[in-house]
Write a protein that holds these residues in place. Structure first.
Motif, PDB file in Angstrom:
ATOM      1  N   ILE A  72       0.823  -1.205   0.000  1.00 19.10           N
ATOM      2  CA  ILE A  72       0.000   0.000   0.000  1.00 19.10           C
ATOM      3  C   ILE A  72       0.862   1.263   0.000  1.00 19.10           C
ATOM      4  O   ILE A  72       0.438   2.325  -0.436  1.00 19.10           O
ATOM      5  CB  ILE A  72      -0.955  -0.009   1.228  1.00 19.10           C
ATOM      6  N   VAL A  73       2.110   1.139   0.493  1.00 20.64           N
ATOM      7  CA  VAL A  73       2.992   2.313   0.554  1.00 20.64           C
ATOM      8  C   VAL A  73       3.872   2.450  -0.680  1.00 20.64           C
ATOM      9  O   VAL A  73       4.602   3.438  -0.810  1.00 20.64           O
ATOM     10  CB  VAL A  73       3.887   2.283   1.821  1.00 20.64           C
ATOM     11  N   GLU A  74       3.790   1.519  -1.592  1.00 22.80           N
ATOM     12  CA  GLU A  74       4.665   1.550  -2.771  1.00 22.80           C
ATOM     13  C   GLU A  74       4.442   2.816  -3.603  1.00 22.80           C
ATOM     14  O   GLU A  74       3.307   3.167  -3.939  1.00 22.80           O
ATOM     15  CB  GLU A  74       4.422   0.313  -3.639  1.00 22.80           C
ATOM     16  N   ASN A  75       5.552   3.501  -3.909  1.00 27.35           N
ATOM     17  CA  ASN A  75       5.540   4.737  -4.695  1.00 27.35           C
ATOM     18  C   ASN A  75       4.731   5.867  -4.055  1.00 27.35           C
ATOM     19  O   ASN A  75       4.330   6.812  -4.734  1.00 27.35           O
ATOM     20  CB  ASN A  75       5.025   4.482  -6.116  1.00 27.35           C
ATOM     21  N   LYS A  76       4.499   5.772  -2.761  1.00 27.43           N
ATOM     22  CA  LYS A  76       3.745   6.802  -2.046  1.00 27.43           C
ATOM     23  C   LYS A  76       4.686   7.606  -1.143  1.00 27.43           C
ATOM     24  O   LYS A  76       5.862   7.271  -0.979  1.00 27.43           O
ATOM     25  CB  LYS A  76       2.648   6.165  -1.183  1.00 27.43           C
ATOM     26  N   ILE A  77       4.147   8.656  -0.555  1.00 24.38           N
ATOM     27  CA  ILE A  77       4.850   9.413   0.473  1.00 24.38           C
ATOM     28  C   ILE A  77       4.397   8.886   1.828  1.00 24.38           C
ATOM     29  O   ILE A  77       3.193   8.824   2.097  1.00 24.38           O
ATOM     30  CB  ILE A  77       4.536  10.923   0.373  1.00 24.38           C
ATOM     31  N   VAL A  78       5.350   8.490   2.663  1.00 20.86           N
ATOM     32  CA  VAL A  78       5.030   8.020   4.009  1.00 20.86           C
ATOM     33  C   VAL A  78       5.591   9.035   5.003  1.00 20.86           C
ATOM     34  O   VAL A  78       6.795   9.294   5.021  1.00 20.86           O
ATOM     35  CB  VAL A  78       5.626   6.618   4.282  1.00 20.86           C
ATOM     36  N   LEU A  79       4.713   9.616   5.804  1.00 17.41           N
ATOM     37  CA  LEU A  79       5.132  10.579   6.826  1.00 17.41           C
ATOM     38  C   LEU A  79       5.090   9.901   8.193  1.00 17.41           C
ATOM     39  O   LEU A  79       4.056   9.380   8.603  1.00 17.41           O
ATOM     40  CB  LEU A  79       4.210  11.802   6.829  1.00 17.41           C
ATOM     41  N   VAL A  80       6.226   9.922   8.874  1.00 18.94           N
ATOM     42  CA  VAL A  80       6.350   9.282  10.185  1.00 18.94           C
ATOM     43  C   VAL A  80       6.488  10.372  11.250  1.00 18.94           C
ATOM     44  O   VAL A  80       7.345  11.246  11.143  1.00 18.94           O
ATOM     45  CB  VAL A  80       7.579   8.349  10.223  1.00 18.94           C
ATOM     46  N   GLY A  81       5.630  10.318  12.271  1.00 14.07           N
ATOM     47  CA  GLY A  81       5.688  11.319  13.327  1.00 14.07           C
ATOM     48  C   GLY A  81       4.645  11.044  14.385  1.00 14.07           C
ATOM     49  O   GLY A  81       4.068   9.961  14.440  1.00 14.07           O
ATOM     50  N   TYR A  82       4.397  12.047  15.209  1.00 14.80           N
ATOM     51  CA  TYR A  82       3.489  11.856  16.344  1.00 14.80           C
ATOM     52  C   TYR A  82       2.076  12.316  16.001  1.00 14.80           C
ATOM     53  O   TYR A  82       1.870  13.426  15.524  1.00 14.80           O
ATOM     54  CB  TYR A  82       3.998  12.626  17.563  1.00 14.80           C
ATOM     55  N   LEU A  83       1.108  11.423  16.271  1.00 13.67           N
ATOM     56  CA  LEU A  83      -0.303  11.714  15.992  1.00 13.67           C
ATOM     57  C   LEU A  83      -1.190  11.428  17.201  1.00 13.67           C
ATOM     58  O   LEU A  83      -2.373  11.130  17.063  1.00 13.67           O
ATOM     59  CB  LEU A  83      -0.794  10.883  14.792  1.00 13.67           C
ATOM     60  N   GLY A  84      -0.594  11.507  18.389  1.00  9.91           N
ATOM     61  CA  GLY A  84      -1.374  11.286  19.605  1.00  9.91           C
ATOM     62  C   GLY A  84      -1.297   9.854  20.097  1.00  9.91           C
ATOM     63  O   GLY A  84      -0.938   8.929  19.363  1.00  9.91           O
ATOM     64  N   THR A  85      -1.647   9.675  21.356  1.00 12.72           N
ATOM     65  CA  THR A  85      -1.697   8.338  21.964  1.00 12.72           C
ATOM     66  C   THR A  85      -3.048   8.170  22.648  1.00 12.72           C
ATOM     67  O   THR A  85      -3.308   8.799  23.663  1.00 12.72           O
ATOM     68  CB  THR A  85      -0.580   8.155  23.002  1.00 12.72           C
ATOM     69  N   PRO A  86      -3.977   7.368  22.078  1.00 12.33           N
ATOM     70  CA  PRO A  86      -3.893   6.715  20.767  1.00 12.33           C
ATOM     71  C   PRO A  86      -4.036   7.720  19.625  1.00 12.33           C
ATOM     72  O   PRO A  86      -4.248   8.908  19.874  1.00 12.33           O
ATOM     73  CB  PRO A  86      -5.067   5.738  20.800  1.00 12.33           C
ATOM     74  N   THR A  87      -3.947   7.235  18.391  1.00 11.95           N
ATOM     75  CA  THR A  87      -4.007   8.112  17.223  1.00 11.95           C
ATOM     76  C   THR A  87      -5.258   8.985  17.229  1.00 11.95           C
ATOM     77  O   THR A  87      -6.368   8.491  17.391  1.00 11.95           O
ATOM     78  CB  THR A  87      -3.979   7.269  15.919  1.00 11.95           C
ATOM     79  N   GLY A  88      -5.033  10.289  17.056  1.00 12.89           N
ATOM     80  CA  GLY A  88      -6.143  11.230  16.967  1.00 12.89           C
ATOM     81  C   GLY A  88      -6.761  11.618  18.292  1.00 12.89           C
ATOM     82  O   GLY A  88      -7.844  12.222  18.320  1.00 12.89           O
ATOM     83  N   ASN A  89      -6.082  11.321  19.397  1.00 12.71           N
ATOM     84  CA  ASN A  89      -6.599  11.674  20.722  1.00 12.71           C
ATOM     85  C   ASN A  89      -6.851  13.182  20.811  1.00 12.71           C
ATOM     86  O   ASN A  89      -5.930  13.979  20.702  1.00 12.71           O
ATOM     87  CB  ASN A  89      -5.600  11.235  21.799  1.00 12.71           C
ATOM     88  N   VAL A  90      -8.117  13.562  21.001  1.00  8.90           N
ATOM     89  CA  VAL A  90      -8.516  14.978  21.007  1.00  8.90           C
ATOM     90  C   VAL A  90      -7.804  15.762  22.104  1.00  8.90           C
ATOM     91  O   VAL A  90      -7.450  16.924  21.927  1.00  8.90           O
ATOM     92  CB  VAL A  90     -10.054  15.102  21.184  1.00  8.90           C
ATOM     93  N   PHE A  91      -7.582  15.114  23.241  1.00  9.90           N
ATOM     94  CA  PHE A  91      -7.026  15.818  24.404  1.00  9.90           C
ATOM     95  C   PHE A  91      -5.503  15.731  24.512  1.00  9.90           C
ATOM     96  O   PHE A  91      -4.915  16.267  25.434  1.00  9.90           O
ATOM     97  CB  PHE A  91      -7.673  15.279  25.687  1.00  9.90           C
ATOM     98  N   ASP A  92      -4.877  15.051  23.553  1.00  7.22           N
ATOM     99  CA  ASP A  92      -3.417  14.982  23.518  1.00  7.22           C
ATOM    100  C   ASP A  92      -2.926  16.154  22.675  1.00  7.22           C
ATOM    101  O   ASP A  92      -3.135  16.193  21.462  1.00  7.22           O
ATOM    102  CB  ASP A  92      -2.978  13.653  22.900  1.00  7.22           C
ATOM    103  N   VAL A  93      -2.265  17.124  23.308  1.00 11.69           N
ATOM    104  CA  VAL A  93      -1.872  18.348  22.594  1.00 11.69           C
ATOM    105  C   VAL A  93      -0.382  18.407  22.267  1.00 11.69           C
ATOM    106  O   VAL A  93       0.130  19.454  21.856  1.00 11.69           O
ATOM    107  CB  VAL A  93      -2.279  19.615  23.398  1.00 11.69           C
ATOM    108  N   GLU A  94       0.330  17.318  22.413  1.00 12.91           N
ATOM    109  CA  GLU A  94       1.755  17.290  22.060  1.00 12.91           C
ATOM    110  C   GLU A  94       1.906  17.460  20.549  1.00 12.91           C
ATOM    111  O   GLU A  94       1.289  16.725  19.770  1.00 12.91           O
ATOM    112  CB  GLU A  94       2.380  15.968  22.513  1.00 12.91           C
ATOM    113  N   ASP A  95       2.740  18.424  20.146  1.00 15.50           N
ATOM    114  CA  ASP A  95       2.961  18.758  18.732  1.00 15.50           C
ATOM    115  C   ASP A  95       1.635  18.994  18.001  1.00 15.50           C
ATOM    116  O   ASP A  95       1.435  18.559  16.875  1.00 15.50           O
ATOM    117  CB  ASP A  95       3.754  17.656  18.015  1.00 15.50           C
ATOM    118  N   LYS A  96       0.731  19.701  18.659  1.00 16.10           N
ATOM    119  CA  LYS A  96      -0.574  20.003  18.081  1.00 16.10           C
ATOM    120  C   LYS A  96      -0.727  21.511  17.953  1.00 16.10           C
ATOM    121  O   LYS A  96      -0.239  22.264  18.799  1.00 16.10           O
ATOM    122  CB  LYS A  96      -1.678  19.420  18.965  1.00 16.10           C
TER     123      LYS A  96
END
Length: 399
Positions: free
Chosen positions: A239-263
């Motif tokens: 699924i990642v072949e020939n695509k752009i993959v961005l690796v970084g922080y997206l909350g714990t768990p992903t998309g946590n509304v109340f996690d404001v680190e790097d938000k």
């Protein structure tokens, strides 16, 4: 007799125009002096900041007037959460094995722990398809430890360096410091993804010459995202072949509304005034910028010269019209003035949103504010005219 009447009428129009012009110039000068007062006195800092962080265009995003049901097909996000370096290294190994075109690593590894895991992670980060990141903090650069700094591309992850507002509406593609030009993380990734012919054909260097307004596609839901565990469990990683993959922080768990680190705050925040919780992770903002570049969906921002011209033009029209109206209406003048200015503000905001939908950005808030101020300044101009007439004869349309 008729000739004298015509001449008198013509002279009256000239006096009206002159009064309107003087009122406009004086009101603009006072506006400028007041703006300096707001900028330079500490007491007004919160007010100034609040005004800078407000834009009518936020309504466009917050009400989802640009709703696009499609997910960006060329960009995938992987959330590192608070995983160990060993787990991040194993994930990078699998990502690179699946042959993505570019991998953006939005993580800064300041320490080298002299472990086997660090050595493996460093070898993956040195892959020619990886773009690493660093942070510009005033004059200081915060980047990977030299052990993790390979020979591949690197870009700064700050967004708008010259105008550090709370709301991220613009980004800088490059910055010059210490006689050296540094390119942004998003720019480096997009440039690596597109070939030189596509890059030149789209004329991207010219479009990114100055700070650029971000044409947001959407928040996390507009991009395919995985946690490290979810990605590692995928049986087919093509699924990642020939695509752009961005690796970084997206909350714990992903998309946590109340996690404001790097938000950060963005125009997509559902609360357009008095924002309380940042709404978008930095990695998602980079994804939006990259998507804008790849799709050539840049916004054209009307320059400050044109903004000043429109401020002057509408202020002049308002001054002439309301000076004329003040002689026609005695009792209902104030009500009529407020009604006309209200309709003017509504129409200009509506027109601003229509232009924004067409990819044209115009800052209507200062135009409205200065026009309303000029209309209100007429009463002060009237007192000035009366005072001047006590000293010398000054013909005016005002009575």
């Amino acid at each position: 007799m008729a000739k004298n009447k015509k001449k008198k009428k013509k002279l009256g129009k000239w006096v009206l125009f002159r009064d309107g012009l003087i009122n406009t110039i004086l009101s603009l000068v006072v506006c400028y002096l007041l703006s300096l007062l707001f900028l330079n006195i500490t007491f007004f800092n919160p007010i100034t900041k609040a005004l800078q962080d407000f834009s009518f265009l936020d309504v466009y995003y917050s009400e989802r007037l640009n709703a696009d049901p499609n997910i960006e097909p060329n960009i995938l996000l992987i959330n590192i959460e608070h995983k160990t370096r060993n787990e991040i290294g194993l994930m990078l190994k699998e990502v690179l094995k699946a042959k993505p075109k570019v991998v953006g690593f939005d993580v800064v590894l300041k320490e080298f722990r002299k472990t086997a895991e660090d050595s493996l992670l460093a070898s993956y980060l040195d892959n020619k398809r990886v773009v690493n990141s660093f942070v510009i903090d005033k004059e200081e650069f915060i980047s990977n430890h030299s052990f993790f700094s390979g020979s591949n591309d690197i870009g700064f992850v700050n967004f708008n360096l010259n105008n550090q507002n709370s709301v991220i509406r613009e980004f800088d593609s490059e910055i010059k410091q210490h006689n050296k030009i540094y390119k942004s993380f998003s720019l480096q990734i997009a440039k690596k993804y597109l070939n030189n012919h596509e890059w030149k054909n789209l004329n991207i260097d010219k479009k990114l010459k100055n700070s650029s307004v971000i044409n947001y596609k959407g928040n996390l839901e507009k991009f395919l995202s995985f946690s490290i565990d979810e990605f590692m469990l995928l049986k087919d990683k093509s699924i990642v072949e020939n695509k752009i993959v961005l690796v970084g922080y997206l909350g714990t768990p992903t998309g946590n509304v109340f996690d404001v680190e790097d938000k950060h705050f963005t125009p997509l925040n559902e609360i357009t005034s008095g924002k309380s919780i940042p709404d978008m992770y930095g990695l998602v903002i980079h994804a939006n910028i990259i998507a804008m570049i790849l799709n050539n969906s840049f916004m054209f921002e009307v320059g400050n010269g044109w903004i000043f011209f429109l401020m002057f033009f509408f202020s002049l029209l308002a001054s002439i019209y309301f000076i004329w109206l003040s002689r026609r209406l005695k009792i209902s003048y104030r009500t009529a003035r407020k009604a006309v200015l209200f309709v003017f503000a509504i129409l200009l905001v509506w027109f601003t949103l229509v232009l924004f939908k067409k990819g044209i950005v115009i800052k209507s808030a200062p135009i409205i504010a200065v026009t309303v101020f000029s209309a209100g300044f007429i009463k002060f101009y009237k007192h000035l005219v009366r005072w001047i007439n006590t000293k010398l004869k000054f013909k005016s349309y005002l009575k």
